[in-house]
Structure formats: C-alpha cells, structure tokens
Design a protein around this motif. Sequence first.
Motif, PDB file in Angstrom:
ATOM      1  N   TRP A  84      -2.157  51.253 -12.274  1.00 41.15           N
ATOM      2  CA  TRP A  84      -1.324  52.139 -11.459  1.00 41.15           C
ATOM      3  C   TRP A  84      -0.240  52.839 -12.276  1.00 41.15           C
ATOM      4  N   PHE A 112      -2.186  54.349  -2.078  1.00 42.23           N
ATOM      5  CA  PHE A 112      -1.891  54.812  -3.427  1.00 42.23           C
ATOM      6  C   PHE A 112      -2.390  56.240  -3.612  1.00 42.23           C
ATOM      7  N   THR A 148      -3.817  49.966  -4.500  1.00 42.88           N
ATOM      8  CA  THR A 148      -3.140  50.194  -5.777  1.00 42.88           C
ATOM      9  C   THR A 148      -3.989  49.600  -6.899  1.00 42.88           C
ATOM     10  N   LYS A 196       6.139  48.064  -8.107  1.00 48.24           N
ATOM     11  CA  LYS A 196       4.705  48.317  -7.949  1.00 48.24           C
ATOM     12  C   LYS A 196       4.477  48.838  -6.536  1.00 48.24           C
TER      13      LYS A 196
END
Length: 63
Positions: free
Chosen positions: A50, A17, A46, A40
């Motif tokens: 987020w 991420f 993550t 997602k």
Amino acid sequence: MLKLSDILVERKDLESFEELVPVIQGIARRGERFFRMDVKPPYPDTPENWEDRLEAAFSGLIR
C-alpha cells in the motif's frame, strides 16, 4: 504537508483502498508537494504494498 490520517478523517465516505488512490492523485494534482503516510489505510482491500501504491499515485506514476 499532506498526511494520510488527515485524508482518512476528512473523507469518511471512502470505503476501499481503490477509492482512496484517486483521491491521493487529485490532491497531488492540486499542488500538494509533500505526503506522509502516518497510518495504514483501514480498508479490507488494502494491499501489502500500500505504501508503494500510494507513493506512486501521489508522485504521478499511476494515471
């Protein structure tokens, strides 16, 4: 319109991420005006927030 799923398909080299956030920032700086978070991110790091983090990166709130 920029879709998160398109970025994830195009940028298979991203492994976290934290690597995704500057990519989103760079795309926004190049002039993209709209960003849709349609999936997602699949990374183990993550965070729960987020969507807020990516929106902030896209809108320039994170530098």
